[in-house]
Design an enzyme around this catalytic site. Sequence first.
Site, PDB file in Angstrom:
ATOM      1  N   LYS A   1      -4.584  -8.074   9.108  1.00  0.00           N
ATOM      2  CA  LYS A   1      -3.351  -8.521   8.452  1.00  0.00           C
ATOM      3  C   LYS A   1      -2.961  -7.552   7.333  1.00  0.00           C
ATOM      4  CE  LYS A   1      -1.582 -12.365   5.679  1.00  0.00           C
ATOM      5  NZ  LYS A   1      -1.965 -13.546   4.894  1.00  0.00           N
ATOM      6  N   GLN A   2      -3.969  -7.077   6.598  1.00  0.00           N
ATOM      7  CA  GLN A   2      -3.683  -6.281   5.403  1.00  0.00           C
ATOM      8  C   GLN A   2      -4.888  -5.392   5.111  1.00  0.00           C
ATOM      9  OE1 GLN A   2      -3.757 -10.221   3.352  1.00  0.00           O
ATOM     10  NE2 GLN A   2      -4.361  -9.004   1.584  1.00  0.00           N
TER      11      GLN A   2
ATOM     12  N   GLU B   1      -7.073 -11.736   6.396  1.00  0.00           N
ATOM     13  CA  GLU B   1      -7.245 -13.162   6.677  1.00  0.00           C
ATOM     14  C   GLU B   1      -7.131 -13.487   8.161  1.00  0.00           C
ATOM     15  OE1 GLU B   1      -4.281 -14.856   4.023  1.00  0.00           O
ATOM     16  OE2 GLU B   1      -5.914 -15.069   2.582  1.00  0.00           O
TER      17      GLU B   1
ATOM     18  N   TRP C   1      -7.041 -14.192  -5.615  1.00  0.00           N
ATOM     19  CA  TRP C   1      -7.619 -12.937  -6.117  1.00  0.00           C
ATOM     20  C   TRP C   1      -6.555 -11.969  -6.606  1.00  0.00           C
ATOM     21  CZ3 TRP C   1      -8.697  -8.231  -2.609  1.00  0.00           C
ATOM     22  CH2 TRP C   1      -7.676  -8.074  -1.680  1.00  0.00           C
ATOM     23  N   ASP C   2      -5.284 -12.375  -6.492  1.00  0.00           N
ATOM     24  CA  ASP C   2      -4.187 -11.450  -6.799  1.00  0.00           C
ATOM     25  C   ASP C   2      -4.241 -10.886  -8.210  1.00  0.00           C
ATOM     26  OD1 ASP C   2      -3.596 -13.251  -4.629  1.00  0.00           O
ATOM     27  OD2 ASP C   2      -1.613 -12.368  -4.548  1.00  0.00           O
TER      28      ASP C   2
HETATM   29  C1  BGC Z   1      -2.672 -12.730   1.228  1.00  0.00           C
HETATM   30  C2  BGC Z   1      -3.762 -12.889   0.193  1.00  0.00           C
HETATM   31  C3  BGC Z   1      -3.143 -13.287  -1.122  1.00  0.00           C
HETATM   32  C4  BGC Z   1      -2.293 -14.521  -0.951  1.00  0.00           C
HETATM   33  C5  BGC Z   1      -1.597 -14.918  -2.209  1.00  0.00           C
HETATM   34  C6  BGC Z   1      -1.862 -14.004   1.300  1.00  0.00           C
HETATM   35  O1  BGC Z   1      -0.818 -13.843   2.205  1.00  0.00           O
HETATM   36  O2  BGC Z   1      -3.213 -12.467   2.484  1.00  0.00           O
HETATM   37  O3  BGC Z   1      -4.471 -11.690   0.060  1.00  0.00           O
HETATM   38  O4  BGC Z   1      -4.137 -13.534  -2.043  1.00  0.00           O
HETATM   39  O5  BGC Z   1      -1.323 -14.282   0.034  1.00  0.00           O
HETATM   40  O6  BGC Z   1      -0.727 -13.927  -2.636  1.00  0.00           O
END
Ligand code: BGC
Length: 797
Positions: free
Chosen positions: A612-613, A492, A353-354
């Site tokens: 996590k984020q 996540e 989704w980045d």
């Molecule tokens: C993040 C995701 C991201 C992925 C790729 C993961 O560590 O939690 O949000 O899409 O890395 O960059």
Amino acid sequence: MTDRWSWDYDGYDPGRERLLEALCTLGNGRFATRGSAPECAADAVHYPGTYLAGCYDRLTSLVAGERVENEELVNLPNWTLLRYRCLPADGPAGDWLTPDSEGLRHYRVHLDLRAGVLTRRMLFRDDRGRRLLVRHIRIVHMGDARLAVQRSMFRAYGWSGAVEVESVLDGAVVNAGVERYRDLEGRHLTDHRTGFGPEGVAGVSCRTADPGVHLAMAVRTVTRPVRTARQTATSTGTVQTYRLPLGPRRSATVVKTLALHSSLDRPAGDPLTEAVDAAARAPAFPALLSAHRSSWQRLWEQGELHVPGEAGHILRLHLFHLLQTLSPHTAELDVGVPARGLHGEAYRGHVFWDELFVLPYLTLHFPEVVRALLMYRHRRLPAARTAAREAGGQGAMFPWQSASSGREETQELHLNPRSGRWLADHSHLQRHVGSAIALNVWRYAQAAGDQGFLHGAGAELLLEVARYWAGAATYDAERDRYRLRGVMGPDEYHDAYPDATTPGIDDNAYTNATAAWVLARGLELLAELSDARRAELTERLSLDAGELSHWEDVSRRLYVPFHRGVISQFEGFGELAELEWDRYRDRYGDIRRLDRILEAEGDTVNRYQASKQADTLMLGHVFRPAELYALFGRLGYALDDEVWRATVAYYLRRTSHGSTLSSLVHGWVLARQQGTGAWEFCREALLADVADVQGGTTGEGIHLGAMAGTLDLVERGITGLEAGPEGLRVAPVALREIPRFAFTLSFGGHQGVRLRILPGRLGVRVPASPAGPLTVVLPGERRVTVDPGEEHWFRLR
Ligand code: BGC
């Protein structure tokens, strides 16, 4: 001291080499080569890698007793390899020299960002005082995207004789750049053919197993003084050996010019024939360099973001890497946004989704690239439809990790390096990726004014994602609400309820709110289509009035959980245990990857209110406050500044920032609400890769989302810029550390509109053109216009 257009490393530090290689990668949007030392093949310190955008291969591996499939971006033959040793006239041959040689006295790596040129200078000295100066210059051509060049210069001090040089094209490479993936099969290249063409051109062709891409690299080596090579072809590569005289005032150079072709190219041809031809015909180094510089100059103009000071220096590096991954050449290809650039093998080159963090910057500067990146998704609509159907749903269910075919590529198992255990990976439940695609479709079309796309491929994407959400929502009679159950949010960490036997959590607020937004936009879009296009689409997608009224219903009654006056990250989040953050910080120091720490302790992060984020706070990144409150209002929830601020404060205390995207989003949200601590997060986002804050991950590939996201943080975040049908809407906030900056964007038929932000003032310059005046909406709904050929300054308060 680095100047603002260069990125430099002084002195050799083997422990830093992989980071340097990633940050000194050169690319042109079609392929990229890591900034590795030419002398070295892959080993514990060095990891050369060349990656062609969109070139993936699938292999099956046996891990933890299970057969798992992995599709990954393929590491191509190493074209940079150059071995050399001194042949002094008065003694025996010296050792082959590398940065790891004992005699290394000086090592400096200099990346010229303006010109896209990497220079590596080394000085060796042997025990008899004989010195050899070596200078390598490398470019990956931004003008002709098939070419790259490396020129090496040798100079002797205090001795004479010769240097023996082996120019190697090494096809015996594998994917082994990420330690965590060491148990996965990485041998992608087979059926090597090697040989030599006319004019000293060496060629290697090979193919990947599945889906079977044919690849060819041809390298023309030219030396000065001119010498012919002793040539050896092995089963996987070629070696051309030269003996070049050296002495006082007699230096030697070796120029390797690479041409890379593949069966992905259009028009199609035989890759090896094409590569050998292209290498033979390529101009000499000075002409290649000059054309390369000109291409970069144009990109820097079109992509301009000027921020003074150290922040600006890092932002320029971020922009450099973004443009090397996704350039106007990318617009010709069938590729998506690789989360880790073309800079390494982390996340296997997959597309997540980045793009939500990457496309906004590109939309303002290189809209044609964005359209192409969205078309990558559109071509994979059939795969997403199949995935939805197979999951018992409707519409299009886009994969969390996508690569060549568009099927789900998320790994089924992942390794916790802390515990050494392979664990089930449920991150494919992050269905919110579909909303990110829909958001990008809408935002791109609004900003670029591309109605053709919005009403064509864009509509199909958006409507099929909307349809997926409407089908996935289940009605809960007790609540009289629709719910999206068994998903994962952007955080996540939480992939299940504690003690649950099935994965997934329910009603992730971000997922539900964005799903409601997509449904509402789907309806709005259908309403604005021409009658003919609406009839065509509704017929093709078999959309009937009953289904659309269901969309309307779901879009107004999706459930969003709240607890203790804040939005709940998901249903039940507020009932999870509180983590003793200080205890973990004291014990472990860095707790960014709290999930791994807890799993290694035999515990699970699923038990805790620990993210996590940014997850819920993503809502503040994606929507303006007014938009967000209206969206919640439509859903029947009262969201206002007070609740939102409380929500921000709540999650700030419960997030470990285990992704580089986290500091970016927190910096954005805090800057927009003029909260304290904004800069701390923005700074961390700026440092994410250059200081490798996630502890060793940058060497495996840059974090493209965070890099591009920081550009967007300045351009749209601080400026509050929204480009849409009503014009350019701006609502700047003050960020003390970045008080002034300027950037150039394309908008409303104008190329090169320049915005300048100074404390309390905004300057808008519109280049002369036949296009009409540009409308700017200033804070307080003040509408002003700027005519082409004029510059105006406005007070902001
Ligand atoms: C993040 C995701 C991201 C992925 C790729 C993961 O560590 O939690 O949000 O899409 O890395 O960059």
